[in-house]
Design an enzyme around this catalytic site. Structure first.
Site, PDB file in Angstrom:
ATOM      1  CD  GLN A  26       3.163  10.265   8.905  1.00 45.23           C
ATOM      2  OE1 GLN A  26       3.047  11.328   8.307  1.00 45.23           O
ATOM      3  NE2 GLN A  26       3.000  10.156  10.205  1.00 45.23           N
ATOM      4  NE  ARG A  52      10.718  -2.433  -3.355  1.00 45.84           N
ATOM      5  CZ  ARG A  52      11.681  -2.838  -4.151  1.00 45.84           C
ATOM      6  NH1 ARG A  52      12.030  -4.115  -4.184  1.00 45.84           N
ATOM      7  NH2 ARG A  52      12.325  -1.992  -4.933  1.00 45.84           N
ATOM      8  CD  GLU A 100     -25.413  -1.453 -15.519  1.00 51.61           C
ATOM      9  OE1 GLU A 100     -25.932  -2.382 -16.168  1.00 51.61           O
ATOM     10  OE2 GLU A 100     -24.909  -0.447 -16.062  1.00 51.61           O
TER      11      GLU A 100
END
Ligand SMILES: Cc1cc2nc3c(=O)[nH]c(=O)nc-3n(C[C@H](O)[C@H](O)[C@H](O)COP(=O)(O)OP(=O)(O)OC[C@H]3O[C@@H](n4cnc5c(N)ncnc54)[C@H](O)[C@@H]3O)c2cc1C
Length: 382
Positions: A282, A271, A245
């Protein structure tokens, strides 16, 4: 190590992504809102073979090696935006199907595995109790000898898929003097076993399409044939399930991380603020650069650990490091992508806030991040 995909692995990855995008991604916002487990989509995943990836074909599975299973689950996590459905499939596969395949008798395998692999049955793994989570050694559920079987009393909580389960692997103390090593046994039982009750689902923060809940055992009788593996062999089964798992479930999370990176990069390129794309700042691009590094490092750790699963039994250190690094990277990456999307990320419509809620649990289930650090430290003999 060369981890470039074979032609088969490339096809597998492509087909699973296509399947997930075409079949599993409609209506996720509403399912999350209503906490709906999509049984129809679960069955579609079964038809695709996802619930039985490593199990031999003769037992109903796809017979894949662990690295190919990892690539398949990574593709599943990448293509499917319903992280709860992905989690439910992985929990079933890694903590119930794998132990049944590895430790079941031929009779147990024949009775359950074909239907667990095709999704007709849902399996669960019940270890955590109200008083024992990280300290799984502290379990109180007791199995006492009764004629040619065992009488089980106790309770379990936070069990994934419990409200919809058909087959249960439950861990109980059979010899308290021996404790976890030799005193715990795994038992198999079916949902309608007298004395067993599964509570309604517990509402949760994320992965709300994957139900979890409590189980109560009130004088539940099971015959000797219900023992999975050997009497007192429960800790080996639990450890084996956790090794699988902590590697393969987190493969799906690596896929989720890649999906988040794609979304973040696409948004940062388009955007506009202050007359330029936000990705030119940055403060934005470095968040996505860090996510890219964490994604690639996670993948390397994951693939290396997966190749060890069928080569050595000593894989617990690799599994703990993989689980810790992938889950912490996923949570940080999801938070950073939300910050990149800002107000839009915070709104439900853009589906980033759900990614954050879904990611948080990865630091808790399969052993918390603190417990993974404890395991790693103990390998360092600290
Ligand atoms: C979404 C989800 C699905 C789950 N599915 C399953 C399932 O299918 N089956 C199952 O059996 N369980 C399942 N669990 C339970 C899960 O395994 C436990 O929640 C987990 O092991 C932590 O136990 P706890 O919640 O009792 O926290 P606790 O053990 O009470 O821990 C509380 C805090 O103390 C810290 N802590 C505890 N002990 C130590 C220590 N020794 N060293 C350092 N820090 C420590 C922990 O890191 C944590 O921050 C699931 C949980 C979640 C959230």
């Amino acid at each position: 190590m060369d981890f470039s995909y074979s032609a088969e692995q490339e096809t597998l990855r492509r087909e699973i992504i296509k399947f997930a995008k075409e079949r599993l991604n409609t209506g996720v916002i509403a399912r999350d809102h209503h906490q709906e487990f999509p049984r129809d989509l679960w069955l579609a995943c079964g038809e695709m073979g996802l619930q039985g990836l490593p199990v031999p074909e003769a037992l109903g599975g796809a017979g894949m090696d662990p690295l190919s299973c990892t690539i398949a689950l990574e593709a599943f996590g990448y293509g499917c935006r319903d992280n709860g459905l992905v989690f439910s499939v992985c929990a079933h596969l890694l903590s119930c199907v794998v132990p049944m395949w590895r430790f079941g008798t031929p009779e147990q395998q024949a009775r359950y595995l074909p239907r667990l692999c095709n999704g007709t049955l849902i399996g669960i793994h019940a270890m955590t109790e109200p008083g024992s989570g990280s300290d799984s050694f502290g379990l109180k559920t007791r199995a006492v000898r009764d004629g040619d079987g065992w009488r089980i009393n106790g309770s379990k909580t936070f069990i994934s898929n419990a409200p919809v389960a058909d087959v249960i692997i439950v861990f109980a103390l059979t010899d308290p003097a021996k404790g976890f090593h030799g005193g715990v046994t795994a038992f198999l039982m079916e949902r309608d076993t007298p004395g067993l009750t599964a509570s309604k689902k517990i509402e949760k923060m994320g992965m709300r399409t994957s139900p979890f809940g409590e189980l109560a055992f009130d004088d539940v009788f099971v015959p000797d044939t219900a023992i999975l593996g050997t009497l007192g062999g429960g800790s080996a089964i639990f450890t084996h399930a956790m090794d699988w798992e902590r590697i393969l479930l987190f493969a799906a999370h690596v896929g989720q991380m890649e999906r988040l990176l794609d979304l973040g990069v696409q948004y940062a390129r388009t955007r506009q603020q202050g007359g330029k794309a936000i990705g030119k700042y940055q403060a934005v691009s470095h968040k996505l650069a860090d996510l890219k590094v964490n994604l690639e490092a996670s993948r390397l750790l994951l693939y290396r650990s997966a190749t060890k699963l069928d080569r050595t039994r000593a894989v617990s250190l690799d599994a703990a490091m993989t689980k810790l690094f992938v889950s912490e990277s996923l949570v940080k990456g999801a938070m950073d992508v939300l910050q990149v999307f800002a107000g839009y990320g915070y709104s439900v419509e853009y589906e980033i806030e759900r990614e954050v809620r879904d990611a948080i649990g990865s630091r808790i289930y399969s052993g918390t991040s603190d417990i993974q650090r404890n395991i790693i430290a103990s390998w360092l003999r600290l």
